[in-house]
Design an enzyme around this catalytic site. Structure first.
Site, mmCIF file in Angstrom:
data_model
loop_
_atom_site.group_PDB
_atom_site.id
_atom_site.type_symbol
_atom_site.label_atom_id
_atom_site.label_comp_id
_atom_site.label_asym_id
_atom_site.label_seq_id
_atom_site.Cartn_x
_atom_site.Cartn_y
_atom_site.Cartn_z
ATOM 1 N N HIS A 153 0.836 -1.223 0.000
ATOM 2 C CA HIS A 153 0.000 0.000 0.000
ATOM 3 C C HIS A 153 0.864 1.264 0.000
ATOM 4 O O HIS A 153 0.413 2.311 0.434
ATOM 5 C CB HIS A 153 -0.950 0.032 1.199
ATOM 6 C CG HIS A 153 -1.694 -1.263 1.433
ATOM 7 N ND1 HIS A 153 -2.931 -1.534 0.895
ATOM 8 C CD2 HIS A 153 -1.342 -2.376 2.130
ATOM 9 C CE1 HIS A 153 -3.320 -2.742 1.265
ATOM 10 N NE2 HIS A 153 -2.367 -3.282 2.013
ATOM 11 N N SER A 274 15.180 22.091 -16.176
ATOM 12 C CA SER A 274 13.993 22.873 -16.488
ATOM 13 C C SER A 274 14.433 24.210 -17.056
ATOM 14 O O SER A 274 15.460 24.749 -16.658
ATOM 15 C CB SER A 274 13.172 23.083 -15.214
ATOM 16 O OG SER A 274 12.395 24.260 -15.333
ATOM 17 N N LYS A 280 15.981 22.238 -10.990
ATOM 18 C CA LYS A 280 15.351 20.972 -11.357
ATOM 19 C C LYS A 280 16.315 19.974 -11.986
ATOM 20 O O LYS A 280 17.264 20.329 -12.673
ATOM 21 C CB LYS A 280 14.189 21.204 -12.345
ATOM 22 C CG LYS A 280 13.003 21.886 -11.764
ATOM 23 C CD LYS A 280 12.428 21.197 -10.526
ATOM 24 C CE LYS A 280 11.724 19.892 -10.844
ATOM 25 N NZ LYS A 280 10.467 20.132 -11.589
ATOM 26 N N GLU A 287 10.080 8.861 -17.130
ATOM 27 C CA GLU A 287 8.695 9.255 -17.414
ATOM 28 C C GLU A 287 8.278 8.827 -18.823
ATOM 29 O O GLU A 287 7.142 8.420 -19.056
ATOM 30 C CB GLU A 287 8.540 10.768 -17.245
ATOM 31 C CG GLU A 287 8.664 11.200 -15.794
ATOM 32 C CD GLU A 287 8.812 12.708 -15.654
ATOM 33 O OE1 GLU A 287 7.867 13.355 -15.218
ATOM 34 O OE2 GLU A 287 9.889 13.241 -15.991
#
Ligand code: ARG
Length: 454
Positions: A153, A274, A280, A287
């Site tokens: 979980h 970024s 960043k 991704e």
């Protein structure tokens, strides 16, 4: 090439919707190989003269060299790669080229070419999985004893080792590889000689063309031979499930690299910055692996839906089989390579993993197990006692394994000093020695077995 009975030409849009050359030119190698095998067999059977067969073979080899050099001239009027190759051959060798299509149809031709291509895709995917497996095993060995939180979980459950976690993905790789190998075994039959749909009146040697092209045998039914695309579905299914596994691993890397986790540092080679936030370091490759799985699943669904409701035998719908296969193969190849690279290069932060593993009172099960094993307490009652110990630790603002013996005995007097060394995360993982468990020695054993190729 088929206009004998037509008076008028096709409408511009008819030509456009019909042409597949921009997509199926990727089959040129397979098309030339299959045509050479077909011509050689026709000559062996005396259907083609030796002189014509020689001219066809040499001409096809030349056409291949031209295409390899990037000299294919695409002409939508010539529809597809099969007609382009044959047309170019006729420009080179003249009338003999017109004999190549004896006892053959584009229907068995495209099925054969495409099978050869998908077979290569399978081999590519297996090689990609091999490389990922090597990366996973290497990192697992390095971190066989490093403790991290094991989640259910996404809540800290019990401590595990990072090596064990990585080896879990290796199990998925093994199953993925076996699905590709299984698909390969099942698909490796040659449709060549099925002709348009009914077989042919010419005395072909289908075994000869099958074996020349590396197939195990010819397909047994000509209708099925030209219309079967199960091999595409099998490949896409194996690819989709592989990509789902890659996506799960990508998701973990994305989570682990985020600041609240801090379990891994993404090396420069696998990060992007970024354009507005100089701080960043984004996990774009992970991704995209996660995103690509969505597209590959879409490719599988596209192929299944194209086939659904198609009567036997060939119909032009089948021309739409190529874009999803090419798309999935390209995306999977990139995803596998990116994932193998990321796994090899990731910088794990074992201190952070250990700290989080120790923070969640993750050895509560070990306390309960100790009460059962060493104090004769029934498990249900032991679970309750251990739960009270967790509550006491939480109230005292400390970790379970920082409770003193007195604090523990206040909860239940059957607890004695022997339990103390059992409550560290290292002791916890070391104790989980059941087959398939997370103890470092079991992980090292799994790595050895994996290296032996089992
Ligand atoms: N370009 C076609 C395909 O990919 C080749 C087969 C064409 N057959 C036909 N009967 N028109 O499916």
């Amino acid at each position: 090439m088929w206009g004998g009975r037509f008076a008028g030409g096709p409408a511009a849009v008819m030509r456009e919707i019909n042409a597949s050359i921009s997509v199926d030119k990727r089959l040129w190698r397979q098309d030339i190989a299959a045509s050479r095998a077909h011509a050689a067999m026709l000559a062996d059977r005396g259907i083609l003269s030796d002189a014509d067969a020689k001219a066809i073979d040499a001409g096809l080899a030349e056409v291949g060299l031209e295409i390899e050099r990037g000299e294919l001239v695409e002409d939508p009027a010539l529809e597809d790669i099969h007609m382009h190759v044959e047309h170019r051959l006729s420009q080179k060798i003249g009338d003999a080229a017109g004999r190549l299509h004896t006892a053959r149809s584009r229907n068995d031709q495209v099925a054969t070419d495409f099978k050869l291509f998908v077979r290569q895709c399978i081999d590519d995917s297996i090689a990609g999985l091999d490389a990922l497996e090597t990366a996973l095993i290497g990192r697992a060995e390095q971190h066989a004893a490093d403790v991290m939180p094991g989640f259910t979980h996404l809540q800290s459950g019990q401590p595990v080792t990072l090596g064990h976690h990585l080896m879990a993905y290796r199990e998925m790789v093994v199953r993925d590889r076996s699905r590709f190998a299984d698909a390969r075994r099942r698909m490796n039959e040659s449709p060549l000689g099925s002709a348009a749909l009914a077989g042919t009146g010419f005395d072909l040697d289908r075994d000869a063309t099958a074996s020349a092209l590396g197939f195990d045998r010819p397909t047994a039914n000509s209708l099925d031979g030209v219309s079967d695309r199960d091999f595409v579905v099998d490949y896409l299914h194996a690819a989709a499930l592989t990509s789902v596994h890659l996506s799960r691993l990508a998701e973990e890397i994305i989570l682990w690299a985020s600041q609240p986790f801090g379990f891994v540092k993404l090396p420069d080679a696998w990060s992007t910055g970024s354009s507005i936030m100089p701080n960043k370091r984004n996990p774009d490759a992970a991704e995209l692996v996660r995103g690509h799985s969505g597209r590959i699943i879409g490719d599988l669904v596209a192929m299944l839906v194209i086939l659904k409701g198609l009567p036997l035998a060939y119909a032009k719908d089948l021309q739409d089989d190529k874009p999803p296969l090419f798309d999935a193969h390209d995306l999977l190849g990139l995803s596998l390579a990116a994932m193998a690279g990321m796994i090899a290069d990731l910088e794990f932060v074992p201190e952070k993993m250990r700290a989080v593993a120790a923070a969640g009172h993750a050895t509560a099960t070990d306390l309960a197990d100790w009460l059962v094993r060493d104090a004769g307490v029934p498990f249900r009652e032991a679970h309750h006692i251990s739960g009270r110990a967790v509550a006491a630790a939480e109230a005292a603002g400390k970790a379970l394994d920082d409770l003193t013996l007195d604090e523990l005995r206040a909860i239940d007097p059957r607890i004695d000093e022997r339990v103390l060394p059992r409550l560290s995360v290292e002791a916890s993982v070391a104790s989980r020695r059941s087959y398939g468990g997370t103890s470092p020695d079991r992980v090292r054993e799994a790595i050895r077995t994996a290296r032996e190729g089992r």
